[in-house]
Motif scaffolding. Sequence first.
Motif, short mmCIF file in Angstrom:
data_model
loop_
_atom_site.label_atom_id
_atom_site.label_comp_id
_atom_site.label_asym_id
_atom_site.label_seq_id
_atom_site.Cartn_x
_atom_site.Cartn_y
_atom_site.Cartn_z
N GLU A 1 3.82 -0.85 4.00
CA GLU A 1 3.69 0.43 3.31
C GLU A 1 4.97 0.83 2.59
N MET A 2 4.77 1.41 1.43
CA MET A 2 5.86 1.68 0.48
C MET A 2 6.61 2.98 0.77
N PRO A 3 7.87 3.04 0.36
CA PRO A 3 8.72 4.15 0.78
C PRO A 3 8.68 5.39 -0.10
N THR B 1 -2.58 -5.14 -3.05
CA THR B 1 -3.41 -4.30 -3.92
C THR B 1 -2.65 -3.21 -4.65
N ASP B 2 -1.46 -2.82 -4.14
CA ASP B 2 -0.81 -1.61 -4.66
C ASP B 2 -1.75 -0.40 -4.51
N HIS B 3 -2.39 -0.31 -3.37
CA HIS B 3 -3.29 0.82 -3.05
C HIS B 3 -2.56 2.14 -3.28
N SER B 4 -2.95 2.85 -4.35
CA SER B 4 -2.22 4.06 -4.76
C SER B 4 -3.19 5.21 -5.06
N PRO B 5 -3.74 5.83 -4.01
CA PRO B 5 -4.73 6.87 -4.25
C PRO B 5 -4.15 8.17 -4.81
N VAL C 1 0.85 -1.20 0.00
CA VAL C 1 0.00 0.00 0.00
C VAL C 1 0.88 1.25 0.00
N HIS C 2 0.31 2.32 -0.54
CA HIS C 2 0.94 3.64 -0.49
C HIS C 2 0.00 4.54 0.31
N PHE C 3 0.39 4.87 1.54
CA PHE C 3 -0.46 5.71 2.39
C PHE C 3 -0.04 7.18 2.35
N TYR D 1 12.95 -4.34 1.93
CA TYR D 1 13.36 -3.21 1.09
C TYR D 1 12.53 -3.17 -0.18
N LYS D 2 12.43 -1.95 -0.72
CA LYS D 2 11.75 -1.77 -2.01
C LYS D 2 12.71 -1.08 -2.95
N CYS D 3 12.81 -1.63 -4.15
CA CYS D 3 13.64 -1.02 -5.18
C CYS D 3 12.80 -0.84 -6.44
N PHE E 1 7.11 -7.50 -6.82
CA PHE E 1 5.82 -6.85 -6.56
C PHE E 1 4.93 -6.93 -7.80
N HIS E 2 3.66 -6.89 -7.57
CA HIS E 2 2.62 -6.84 -8.62
C HIS E 2 2.99 -7.52 -9.95
N VAL E 3 3.14 -8.84 -9.90
CA VAL E 3 3.35 -9.60 -11.13
C VAL E 3 2.09 -9.45 -12.00
ZN LIG Z 1 3.21 0.32 -5.54
#
Ligand SMILES: [Zn+2]
Length: 452
Positions: free
Chosen positions: A91-93, A309-313, A61-63, A145-147, A236-238
């Motif tokens: 949650e994503m960075p 979900t990759d929640h990205s509002p 998620v992206h909050f 980690y996220k890259c 992520f998100h294949v």
């Molecule tokens: Zn994302």
Amino acid sequence: MLIVRNGTLVTPRSMYAADVAIDAGRFVEIAAPGQLSVRRADDEVDARGTYVLPGVIDSHVHFREPGLEYKEDWESGSRAAVMGGVTTVLEMPNTLPPTANAQLVQHKRALAEAKAYCDFGLYGLVAQDNLEQIGPMAEAGIVGYKCFLGETTGNIQPPDDGTLLEAMRVIASTGLRVGFHAEDDAILQHSIRQLKAGGRTDARAHVDGRPEIAEVEAIQRVALFAMGTRTPIHIFHVSSRQGLATIDAWRARGIDITCETGPQYCFLSADDMQRLGSLLRINPPVREPGHAEPLLRGLVDGRIDAIATDHSPHTREEKVKDDIWQAVSGFPGVETSVRLFVSEAVNTGRMSLQQYVRAASEGPARAWRLYPRKGAIEVGADADLTIIDLQRTGTIEAARMHGKNNYGPWEGRRTTGAAVATIVRGQVVMREGELVGRPQGRMVVRQGAVGI
Ligand SMILES: [Zn+2]
């Protein structure tokens, strides 16, 4: 003390009628209906006729907080999560500033613990210029980690191969996993440039501009680096059949590689871009028909570890544009994922409830090494529960949702089956569609990290 009575407990390995007792945020007893030795409870939930699942984890998620609070913040994002049946988010960075050093991990943790309704873990960014922060971020308690290998919200530049290889060597020493947004930047930039030069501005140009080969190439490269450095990785998100086949092949070679996919890749396709336009713009894009079924099968048989979900509002103004290139990518998802999967996969017989639990709860908990503290119903585990009514019908409507920006591609979709209660470490936070709990979310810190 909280007792959940008369429900049917569901785990990936079993399904049985049971009562559950919870104290101080943990499961303390699980027994056949009416057989708990614990008698006195401060609160009870009657789960008759419903299914009691280990709390659903949305591992992507992206909050948006800090820095982009007009899109979402920890209060609104976590409220949407628990209203949809999600008990933990990772949650994503790519906030402003990005979560790229230990101090910013602590800062985001403090922001979130002040107002989150659900528990959460934080990803630390791996970028071109923060190698020296990889160790300190692990000590600060990140979950992994996220890259970003391709361009993204926040315009974070992907690291070059040399830097990435060195980063992965350091990550291997932390014991954490690194996840990738797996799209090769050079391929994307080249094809998008060509489409723009050719005058394309239609929604489908977004799909053409990010071909499957970009995903496959990026997976190949990071899997090769993982083999060389012995670093556990995650994709992520294949989004494509070929992407999943590539992951299968590397796993067969012994690489520790986990992956996730989301509702948009399982239930929508490029055909829907005609109807939905820029609203459906997301990275990677939804694919031509023929990918959704193999991805759903991957979730069913466990080759895909997690539903995320990759929640990205974003605001509606940022999303809805005639020229596809002017629209931002991403849309909300954390509040609708449970009901979409129950409705479209479980209630259509394509996925059993037990398989759903593996993909929605146990799988992400195992991938990010939170299991069995999260993702399990067993004595001693965190008492997170998602209670599902398979018959509950409804229509997805932004006006009745709980994030800051709820408008998305699912608007107007009818669903059958939904979460009717959400319990986070023993606190009932959502009951019958009402927010009834307080924001007591805590960061899930991996054992061995500083600060627990
Ligand atoms: Zn994302």
